[in-house]
Design a protein around this motif. Structure first.
Motif, PDB file in Angstrom:
ATOM      1  N   VAL A   1      38.877  -0.328  39.697  1.00 41.51           N
ATOM      2  CA  VAL A   1      38.534  -1.610  40.338  1.00 41.51           C
ATOM      3  C   VAL A   1      37.452  -1.445  41.398  1.00 41.51           C
ATOM      4  CG1 VAL A   1      40.813  -2.561  39.846  1.00 41.51           C
ATOM      5  CG2 VAL A   1      40.379  -1.548  42.097  1.00 41.51           C
ATOM      6  N   THR A   2      37.395  -0.277  42.038  1.00 43.11           N
ATOM      7  CA  THR A   2      36.343  -0.078  43.047  1.00 43.11           C
ATOM      8  C   THR A   2      34.984   0.190  42.405  1.00 43.11           C
ATOM      9  OG1 THR A   2      36.949   2.267  43.281  1.00 43.11           O
ATOM     10  CG2 THR A   2      37.912   0.719  44.858  1.00 43.11           C
ATOM     11  N   ALA A   3      34.977   0.380  41.084  1.00 44.54           N
ATOM     12  CA  ALA A   3      33.707   0.546  40.362  1.00 44.54           C
ATOM     13  C   ALA A   3      33.160  -0.798  39.875  1.00 44.54           C
ATOM     14  CB  ALA A   3      33.903   1.483  39.172  1.00 44.54           C
ATOM     15  N   LEU A   4      33.937  -1.867  40.038  1.00 48.87           N
ATOM     16  CA  LEU A   4      33.498  -3.192  39.599  1.00 48.87           C
ATOM     17  C   LEU A   4      32.478  -3.764  40.578  1.00 48.87           C
ATOM     18  CD1 LEU A   4      36.976  -4.693  38.572  1.00 48.87           C
ATOM     19  CD2 LEU A   4      35.208  -3.771  37.049  1.00 48.87           C
ATOM     20  N   ASP A   5      31.772  -4.788  40.143  1.00 49.36           N
ATOM     21  CA  ASP A   5      30.801  -5.458  40.996  1.00 49.36           C
ATOM     22  C   ASP A   5      31.002  -6.976  40.866  1.00 49.36           C
ATOM     23  OD1 ASP A   5      28.689  -6.050  42.651  1.00 49.36           O
ATOM     24  OD2 ASP A   5      27.141  -5.720  41.120  1.00 49.36           O
ATOM     25  N   PRO A   6      31.485  -7.646  41.907  1.00 51.20           N
ATOM     26  CA  PRO A   6      31.821  -7.096  43.227  1.00 51.20           C
ATOM     27  C   PRO A   6      33.148  -6.334  43.187  1.00 51.20           C
ATOM     28  CG  PRO A   6      32.393  -9.399  43.153  1.00 51.20           C
ATOM     29  CD  PRO A   6      31.707  -9.101  41.845  1.00 51.20           C
ATOM     30  N   ALA A   7      33.286  -5.366  44.072  1.00 46.97           N
ATOM     31  CA  ALA A   7      34.501  -4.552  44.119  1.00 46.97           C
ATOM     32  C   ALA A   7      35.389  -5.001  45.275  1.00 46.97           C
ATOM     33  CB  ALA A   7      34.148  -3.079  44.297  1.00 46.97           C
ATOM     34  N   PRO A   8      36.696  -5.112  45.042  1.00 48.67           N
ATOM     35  CA  PRO A   8      37.595  -5.429  46.146  1.00 48.67           C
ATOM     36  C   PRO A   8      37.842  -4.187  47.001  1.00 48.67           C
ATOM     37  CG  PRO A   8      38.883  -4.992  44.181  1.00 48.67           C
ATOM     38  CD  PRO A   8      37.419  -4.903  43.775  1.00 48.67           C
ATOM     39  N   ALA A   9      38.321  -4.400  48.221  1.00 49.32           N
ATOM     40  CA  ALA A   9      38.834  -3.283  49.014  1.00 49.32           C
ATOM     41  C   ALA A   9      40.247  -2.991  48.524  1.00 49.32           C
ATOM     42  CB  ALA A   9      38.848  -3.653  50.491  1.00 49.32           C
ATOM     43  N   VAL A  10      40.599  -1.722  48.434  1.00 50.00           N
ATOM     44  CA  VAL A  10      41.947  -1.341  47.996  1.00 50.00           C
ATOM     45  C   VAL A  10      42.721  -0.787  49.187  1.00 50.00           C
ATOM     46  CG1 VAL A  10      43.306   0.215  46.544  1.00 50.00           C
ATOM     47  CG2 VAL A  10      41.261  -0.893  45.618  1.00 50.00           C
TER      48      VAL A  10
END
Length: 219
Positions: free
Chosen positions: A70-79
């Motif tokens: 999910v942190t590789a997505l654009d936009p990425a959420p904070a985890v």
């Protein structure tokens, strides 16, 4: 600004209770829930939350792998990781995967609320005990020595555990290292003993939580 949150945990009662608690916090809204890593990835793509509250130990795609995705997505959420796992292996695997916060279950509602605001604003947030170990790591202290996953294993045992987590059979591992099947069985048995796990599935889960494993090689 309202922080839009996705709650990910494989225990329905805990997940629902956490979602209810977050929904009652000022400036927070829960846009969805997920029960495992695969569902979390789908829900992030559908809902575009600001923050994902992520458990680590889940069936299928675990929290570390889901965080990386999910942190590789654009936009990425904070985890923001919220877990019972407080060992250094899990902490550093989660941070390497892109998590911006790491809290332990048992944190108060106020602590979770502050952490949600923090990671949503680009800060990095840790539980107090976790923060001490992370600071020690960057200072070159004891935690740095613990940053290698499963320091109780030998280098060869760690390599074999990585291949087990990738889905290789003992026979395939023996071929890869040009070892006898018996030698590999002994290594695997030693790994299970040192990790105090009951079998292969539990060892794989522990390994993946710590950032080992990846796409399956030849079986």
């Amino acid at each position: 600004m309202t922080v839009r949150v996705l709650v990910v945990d494989d225990h329905p009662l805990y997940r629902e209770g956490l979602a209810t608690a977050i929904s009652a916090m000022p400036g927070k809204t829960v846009v969805g829930e997920a029960g495992d890593g695969d569902e979390a990835i789908r829900r992030v793509e559908e809902l575009s939350p600001d923050v994902v509250v992520m458990d680590l130990h889940m069936p299928g795609t675990n929290g570390v792998e889901a965080t990386r995705a999910v942190t590789a997505l654009d936009p990425a959420p904070a985890v923001l990781v919220l877990t019972m796992l407080e060992n250094d292996d899990s902490v550093f695997a989660a941070m390497r995967a892109g998590a911006r916060g790491y809290l332990l279950k048992g944190s108060t509602g106020a602590e979770i609320g502050r952490a949600l605001d923090g990671v949503a604003n680009g800060e990095v947030v840790f539980s107090a005990g976790i923060a001490e170990r992370v600071l020690a790591f960057f200072a070159g202290g004891p935690a740095r020595r613990e940053a290698v996953p499963f320091p109780q294993l030998t280098e060869r045992e760690r390599e074999i555990l990585d291949l087990v987590a990738r889905g290789l059979t003992n026979a395939a591992i023996a071929r890869k290292f040009v070892l006898s099947d018996k030698t590999v069985r002994n290594h695997v048995s030693n790994v299970f003993t040192k990790l105090q796990v009951a079998g292969r599935a539990e060892a794989v889960a522990r390994a993946r939580d710590a950032g080992l494993g990846g796409p399956a090689d030849e079986a």
